[in-house]
Design an enzyme around this catalytic site. Sequence first.
Site, PDB file in Angstrom:
ATOM      1  CG  PHE A 201      43.422 -25.823  13.079  1.00  0.00           C
ATOM      2  CD1 PHE A 201      43.554 -24.496  12.704  1.00  0.00           C
ATOM      3  CD2 PHE A 201      44.391 -26.724  12.650  1.00  0.00           C
ATOM      4  CE1 PHE A 201      44.612 -24.071  11.935  1.00  0.00           C
ATOM      5  CE2 PHE A 201      45.458 -26.309  11.880  1.00  0.00           C
ATOM      6  CZ  PHE A 201      45.577 -24.977  11.524  1.00  0.00           C
TER       7      PHE A 201
ATOM      8  CD  GLN B 259      51.238 -33.393  11.167  1.00  0.00           C
ATOM      9  OE1 GLN B 259      51.524 -32.242  11.464  1.00  0.00           O
ATOM     10  NE2 GLN B 259      50.221 -34.024  11.723  1.00  0.00           N
TER      11      GLN B 259
ATOM     12  CG  HIS C  73      51.409 -29.390   5.256  1.00  0.00           C
ATOM     13  ND1 HIS C  73      50.738 -29.075   4.111  1.00  0.00           N
ATOM     14  CD2 HIS C  73      50.814 -28.683   6.244  1.00  0.00           C
ATOM     15  CE1 HIS C  73      49.778 -28.214   4.398  1.00  0.00           C
ATOM     16  NE2 HIS C  73      49.799 -27.955   5.690  1.00  0.00           N
TER      17      HIS C  73
ATOM     18  CG  LEU D 153      52.999 -25.059   4.756  1.00  0.00           C
ATOM     19  CD1 LEU D 153      52.894 -26.567   4.647  1.00  0.00           C
ATOM     20  CD2 LEU D 153      52.982 -24.632   6.206  1.00  0.00           C
TER      21      LEU D 153
ATOM     22  CD  GLU E   3      45.596 -28.723   7.108  1.00  0.00           C
ATOM     23  OE1 GLU E   3      46.785 -29.016   7.299  1.00  0.00           O
ATOM     24  OE2 GLU E   3      44.711 -28.935   7.930  1.00  0.00           O
TER      25      GLU E   3
ATOM     26  NE  ARG F 280      48.281 -30.262   8.707  1.00  0.00           N
ATOM     27  CZ  ARG F 280      48.931 -29.463   9.530  1.00  0.00           C
ATOM     28  NH1 ARG F 280      49.915 -29.933  10.276  1.00  0.00           N
ATOM     29  NH2 ARG F 280      48.605 -28.198   9.634  1.00  0.00           N
TER      30      ARG F 280
ATOM     31  CG  HIS G  66      54.498 -29.490   8.592  1.00  0.00           C
ATOM     32  ND1 HIS G  66      54.945 -28.247   8.199  1.00  0.00           N
ATOM     33  CD2 HIS G  66      53.439 -29.248   9.409  1.00  0.00           C
ATOM     34  CE1 HIS G  66      54.201 -27.305   8.746  1.00  0.00           C
ATOM     35  NE2 HIS G  66      53.295 -27.884   9.492  1.00  0.00           N
TER      36      HIS G  66
ATOM     37  NE  ARG H 294      52.484 -30.740  15.128  1.00  0.00           N
ATOM     38  CZ  ARG H 294      51.930 -29.696  14.481  1.00  0.00           C
ATOM     39  NH1 ARG H 294      50.979 -28.996  15.052  1.00  0.00           N
ATOM     40  NH2 ARG H 294      52.339 -29.373  13.268  1.00  0.00           N
TER      41      ARG H 294
END
Lengths: 101, 595
Positions: free
Chosen positions: B119, B240, B242, B252, B255, B286, B353, B398
């Site tokens: 990730f 944050q 996205h 959303l 990713e 991001r 997000h 994050r």
Amino acid sequence: MPEDRHVRLGRLRWQCRRALLELDLLFERFWQRYGDTIDLQDEAALGQLLALDDYDLWALVSGTQKIDDPQLIQMIERIRNEFVPLDHERMSDNFYFNATT
Amino acid sequence: MTYTVRKFDAVVVGAGGAGLRAALQLSESGLKTAVLTKVFPTRSHTVAAQGGVAASLGNSEEDNWHWHMYDTIKGSDWLGDQDAIEFMCRQANQAVVELEHYGMPFDRVDNGKIYQRPFGGHMSNFGEKPVRRSCAAADRTGHAMLHALYQRNIKVNTQFFVEWQALDLIRDADGEVLGVVAMDMETSEVVAFHAKATIFATGGAGRVYYSSTNAFINTGDGLGMAARAGIPLEDMEFWQFHPTGVAGAGVLITEGVRGEGGILRNADGERFMERYAPNAKDLASRDVVSRSMLTEINEGRGAGPYKDYVYLDLTHLDPQVILKRLPSIHEIGIQFAGVDCLKEYIPVVPTCHYQMGGIPTNRFGQVVVTKGNDLSSPVPGFYAAGECACASVHGANRLGTNSLLDLLVFGKSSGEAAVASIRENVKAHKPLPVDAIEKSLARLDRLNTQKGGSNVHETRVLMQRTMQKHAGVFRFSQLLKEGVDKILEVAQAVARTEIQDKSKVFNTARIEALELDNLIEVAKATMISAEARKESRGAHVRDDAHDTPETPDGRDDQNWLKHTLWHRDGNRLDYKPVQMKPLSVATIELKKRTY
């Protein structure tokens, strides 16, 4: 004594607040269109659907899963019909972005 | 006046991952525990978390918590507290194994161990190469987690109050927290929940922005209640975004779509990420992708009639791959963008997000405030965990999969701290102040009697648009200044909202007005904190913070390596230092954040 319609609809409407934004958006428009005309059969169908987990409900509404119950199928179709593709009017004043102009 | 008081050892507000994990700790310890929640627990927004939960189990390749700690600190752009981050990363394996024992159906590899996937931002050997650290249950990790935790809570007799709206914190003259005032949505009855420990796990406030991936329930209720009770909010300038929310809807697009080969294109069809991130391209982090998209739009290369979005192109991919691996994306494209992604581009925009800041806590989930020379003095009886809290482990940005880890670790630690406090210090309930519910009743009364006031929906949209324009992905000095004035104007409108429906049963208009009372506190905290922070760090990027040798990428450690604390009273700001000293290892020293 059966619960007052206003109460029942209020509860159903609140239970349309979901974990997934996809469903929130659909139900928001569903209530705008059908809020005043929901009958007892609709209430029952909606109640059954709202008791589902969000992903199961989304699978039905998005058509990736099917069910047999005609009442539920009809209600799902009505919810599906609330899909509103990209709304240019909503975006018209470029408020998404903090452009300096 | 008389009112109902319900006594519990502990009351938890919110039944997402953090709330359920905290409640489990309390109930398993034999404490009488109530959980108040607006919606049924398994419909909390934790459900939407798909990616997984980070833990350095090392099941697929070598990994360790120290590397995870390094990645998290680097991801935070050094704003995260290193003691809390070490604590979280060291606790991760146990948190995941506990969850497995609760029945969480993690994906597995052939030898039976939990499957782990890579990730963004999670690396081995202090940033060397990507590592498989995310433990997932298909693409329903949050959903499976909530079900496992909820079932476990039922077994240990946690008492749930479902469809209750928490209104205000009960804090006495000594500053101690003695519970929460809440309203039963079914009857509008206002009840005081009197507790020896109160834990907020109310989630984020992503609905403060107009374009948001967050469900409608994410209205920052805990943050609003804390702010009204005189608790500051920490680092609220950091949000944050996205990169790929569907334009016009916010829904959303994961990713994983770009992982499968999806490409971002501007109006000319150019694959613009090749210019901004020649190596990672569309898979850059991001914040980098989001800012690149907005640069394209701001420079006139956006698509659509108003040139205000870009495209996500999947048309070159094998349709079978999309339909098999990304079935929901095909549906989302059709239903929310009106395009068939097998043949057409999907219009996307960077979308709010996740909230990095929140109610300030230490690593035990204790809410902390400044008291004399002590910058982190626990507020007796008050705890917070999950997205509503700021431990601070995410700092200025994050990493993916650290949010589920955060809520597990700090849900548990806040529960543990509350149990210890109740066992050792709080033998009996401290009496409620005489005016325990007065402020809540006054707010409800104001709402019921307001004449000629502002419309709730219109005021909320005005707030959201103001936030989107003035405190979005890029921050401009002048827009922030104007934004402060504008958001304070909106706050005046929020103070005089009017509802037409005065009924007492499931009155959603009233609930939405109460939620707006909470959102506006978050909006003020964000705008004012962002305007004041004159540097770029993580998710907070300003036009007037220049890239110099002393301030790489605009990050000014000499002046701004500190946490913001916004106080509702007078919109005052103060600051406290970042905890740079971990618990047992050497400080991860400051350096430029590059990937």
